[in-house]
Design a protein around this motif. Sequence first.
Motif, PDB file in Angstrom:
ATOM      1  N   UNK A  81       1.301  -4.696 -33.261  1.00  0.00           N
ATOM      2  CA  UNK A  81       0.410  -5.413 -34.161  1.00  0.00           C
ATOM      3  C   UNK A  81       0.454  -6.896 -33.878  1.00  0.00           C
ATOM      4  N   UNK A  82       0.794  -7.682 -34.883  1.00  0.00           N
ATOM      5  CA  UNK A  82       0.868  -9.143 -34.728  1.00  0.00           C
ATOM      6  C   UNK A  82       2.294  -9.617 -34.456  1.00  0.00           C
ATOM      7  N   UNK A  83       3.191  -8.688 -34.202  1.00  0.00           N
ATOM      8  CA  UNK A  83       4.584  -9.033 -33.915  1.00  0.00           C
ATOM      9  C   UNK A  83       4.820  -8.964 -32.408  1.00  0.00           C
ATOM     10  N   UNK A  84       5.387 -10.030 -31.841  1.00  0.00           N
ATOM     11  CA  UNK A  84       5.608 -10.125 -30.397  1.00  0.00           C
ATOM     12  C   UNK A  84       7.101 -10.235 -30.118  1.00  0.00           C
ATOM     13  N   UNK A  85       7.491  -9.593 -29.025  1.00  0.00           N
ATOM     14  CA  UNK A  85       8.902  -9.583 -28.603  1.00  0.00           C
ATOM     15  C   UNK A  85       8.959  -9.941 -27.123  1.00  0.00           C
ATOM     16  N   UNK A  86       9.777 -10.939 -26.782  1.00  0.00           N
ATOM     17  CA  UNK A  86       9.933 -11.397 -25.405  1.00  0.00           C
ATOM     18  C   UNK A  86      11.411 -11.286 -25.037  1.00  0.00           C
ATOM     19  N   UNK A  87      11.699 -10.573 -23.962  1.00  0.00           N
ATOM     20  CA  UNK A  87      13.057 -10.517 -23.442  1.00  0.00           C
ATOM     21  C   UNK A  87      13.096 -11.216 -22.090  1.00  0.00           C
ATOM     22  N   UNK A  88      14.266 -11.610 -21.676  1.00  0.00           N
ATOM     23  CA  UNK A  88      14.395 -12.392 -20.447  1.00  0.00           C
ATOM     24  C   UNK A  88      13.942 -11.598 -19.229  1.00  0.00           C
ATOM     25  N   UNK A  89      13.458 -12.322 -18.239  1.00  0.00           N
ATOM     26  CA  UNK A  89      13.215 -11.737 -16.928  1.00  0.00           C
ATOM     27  C   UNK A  89      14.557 -11.555 -16.220  1.00  0.00           C
ATOM     28  N   UNK A  90      14.520 -10.961 -15.032  1.00  0.00           N
ATOM     29  CA  UNK A  90      15.764 -10.687 -14.334  1.00  0.00           C
ATOM     30  C   UNK A  90      16.532 -11.924 -13.906  1.00  0.00           C
ATOM     31  N   UNK A  91      15.827 -13.045 -13.749  1.00  0.00           N
ATOM     32  CA  UNK A  91      16.460 -14.233 -13.170  1.00  0.00           C
ATOM     33  C   UNK A  91      16.822 -15.305 -14.193  1.00  0.00           C
ATOM     34  N   UNK A  92      16.398 -15.164 -15.455  1.00  0.00           N
ATOM     35  CA  UNK A  92      16.637 -16.261 -16.397  1.00  0.00           C
ATOM     36  C   UNK A  92      17.349 -15.805 -17.666  1.00  0.00           C
ATOM     37  N   UNK A  93      18.106 -14.694 -17.578  1.00  0.00           N
ATOM     38  CA  UNK A  93      18.802 -14.195 -18.757  1.00  0.00           C
ATOM     39  C   UNK A  93      20.089 -14.932 -19.071  1.00  0.00           C
ATOM     40  N   UNK A 113       3.169 -19.509 -34.097  1.00  0.00           N
ATOM     41  CA  UNK A 113       4.196 -18.501 -34.353  1.00  0.00           C
ATOM     42  C   UNK A 113       4.945 -18.763 -35.659  1.00  0.00           C
ATOM     43  N   UNK A 114       5.283 -17.692 -36.342  1.00  0.00           N
ATOM     44  CA  UNK A 114       6.114 -17.766 -37.540  1.00  0.00           C
ATOM     45  C   UNK A 114       7.227 -16.731 -37.435  1.00  0.00           C
ATOM     46  N   UNK A 115       8.223 -16.880 -38.307  1.00  0.00           N
ATOM     47  CA  UNK A 115       9.337 -15.920 -38.379  1.00  0.00           C
ATOM     48  C   UNK A 115      10.033 -15.749 -37.030  1.00  0.00           C
ATOM     49  N   UNK A 116      10.235 -16.841 -36.327  1.00  0.00           N
ATOM     50  CA  UNK A 116      10.832 -16.777 -34.995  1.00  0.00           C
ATOM     51  C   UNK A 116      12.328 -16.472 -35.087  1.00  0.00           C
ATOM     52  N   UNK A 118      15.822 -15.573 -32.371  1.00  0.00           N
ATOM     53  CA  UNK A 118      16.363 -15.452 -31.035  1.00  0.00           C
ATOM     54  C   UNK A 118      17.650 -14.655 -31.138  1.00  0.00           C
ATOM     55  N   UNK A 119      17.698 -13.552 -30.423  1.00  0.00           N
ATOM     56  CA  UNK A 119      18.816 -12.615 -30.520  1.00  0.00           C
ATOM     57  C   UNK A 119      19.130 -12.257 -31.974  1.00  0.00           C
ATOM     58  N   UNK A 120      18.057 -12.120 -32.785  1.00  0.00           N
ATOM     59  CA  UNK A 120      18.197 -11.668 -34.156  1.00  0.00           C
ATOM     60  C   UNK A 120      18.464 -12.731 -35.178  1.00  0.00           C
ATOM     61  N   UNK A 121      18.684 -13.967 -34.771  1.00  0.00           N
ATOM     62  CA  UNK A 121      18.958 -15.065 -35.685  1.00  0.00           C
ATOM     63  C   UNK A 121      17.821 -16.077 -35.644  1.00  0.00           C
ATOM     64  N   UNK A 122      17.663 -16.898 -36.672  1.00  0.00           N
ATOM     65  CA  UNK A 122      16.557 -17.862 -36.684  1.00  0.00           C
ATOM     66  C   UNK A 122      16.554 -18.741 -35.442  1.00  0.00           C
ATOM     67  N   UNK A 123      15.368 -18.994 -34.909  1.00  0.00           N
ATOM     68  CA  UNK A 123      15.264 -19.802 -33.689  1.00  0.00           C
ATOM     69  C   UNK A 123      15.824 -21.197 -33.880  1.00  0.00           C
ATOM     70  N   UNK A 124      15.742 -21.716 -35.117  1.00  0.00           N
ATOM     71  CA  UNK A 124      16.264 -23.051 -35.383  1.00  0.00           C
ATOM     72  C   UNK A 124      17.767 -23.065 -35.541  1.00  0.00           C
ATOM     73  N   UNK A 125      18.370 -21.882 -35.635  1.00  0.00           N
ATOM     74  CA  UNK A 125      19.812 -21.818 -35.864  1.00  0.00           C
ATOM     75  C   UNK A 125      20.190 -21.785 -37.324  1.00  0.00           C
TER      76      UNK A 125
END
Length: 482
Positions: A81-93, A113-116, A118-125
Amino acid sequence: MAAGAAGLAAALAVSAAPFAWAAGGLTASLVKASTWPGGYGADYVLTNGGTAAVTTWTVEFDLPTGTSVSNSWSSVRTQSGQHYRFTNAGYNGTIAPGGSESFGFNVSGAGNPTNCTVNGNPCSGGGPAPTTTAAPTTTAPTTPPPTTTPPPTTTPPTTAPPGTTVNVSTAAQLQAALAAAAPGQTIQLAAGTYRGSFLTTRAGTAASRVTLTGPREAVLVNGGPAGTGPSCPAPTAGWDSGYGLWLFDAPYWNLTGFTVAESKKGIVLDNSHHVTIDGVYVHHTEDEAVHFRRSSADGIIRNSVITDTGLAQPGYGEGVYLGSAQSNFGCHGNSGGMDRSDRVQVLNNRIGPRVTAEHVDIKEGTEGGVIRGNTFDGQGISGVNSGDSWVDAKGNGYLVEGNTGTFRAPGTFANGYETHNLLTGYGCGNVWRGNTSDLGGVGRYAVNVSSTSKCPANPNVVHASNTVTNAVNGLTNIAVTP
């Protein structure tokens, strides 16, 4: 040009990491690199403020109805739907402590973007602590606070302790750190604007590279040039080149994450081989943005953004410039009379809009590079000094693969990709494969090969996996190879 840097700072979405538990100190900062009617291009810059390396990452966010991601790079994208998920490529993980990586995407629509997370925690920390870990009682910023210690008044040492991290937050501190850099050392930029001439002649080694790193909000600005320079560019007392960052005889460096802006040239490498440029943002330069020059071979530029070049000389506003024109071999031809900036890889960058000359200019005398996974936006290309294509291949044996190119007015645009034979035996053996080209109803061919007779034993090859839309003539002017 100070207003441009101020505007950049205002436009950036800066993320801090106030909780040490947040993804091991990992934060993700949104940077809008370009906008256009009906959409925009953006990056998420991931910064590791923790003490341990991060080996994988996942960024998730929501977009409002009517806004969608049209394409992305340097990541693996899934959508519900309107939810997007991005995981690292092979070279930048993997992101080392203090390091950064990035991925980018183009958006159709105006929503942010909203509700960001990163690894399950808020993008802002920020936010509540995970249920399995108690929230700490203190906070720690991602970037160090301004130092209360005045800059040193003594002459910096000629060498710096290897394997250390030097934190800098002023132009004077950065200049001193560059002058004293040693193999294995990391120079960590705090967020802020650094105005001055930034040069290093210090070399790393294959086993112990030197790293200059900082967040996108660390902006290097050089208002030069000033003074009288030598006939061929070389560090000279009393002369400011005007380059935003200059590596001269300085191989084995990593340049990551920061911004170079409002300078005569952006990043210039002279006789500085094995340099990796990763996740930088270069914009508003009078001439070219990034130049691998004077046999700066085996380099990489990846995951970076380049816009707004050629402000003073549109015909010299290249995005990435590989090698030197034959007319400049007298200055930069330090390898058998030629500039052998060979085997440079240009990977997963976003170049344009308002790059006024070639987005990648491959000069005669160079060989064996790779141009892969880039996004070229030709809006604003000038057509001056033959700057009328995304890539002009005047070297030999380049693989041009998996790039996406578009053109829309204004601009002067002839072909998506071109070859030229300015030096006998060069402009040959280049291969195009899997590129997607939208010529905007203006460009003639996606790939225009200027001559087949000059490369009889080493022909240029255009594979059928390339596609083109909105071309005046078609895919290519030569026979297509399956």
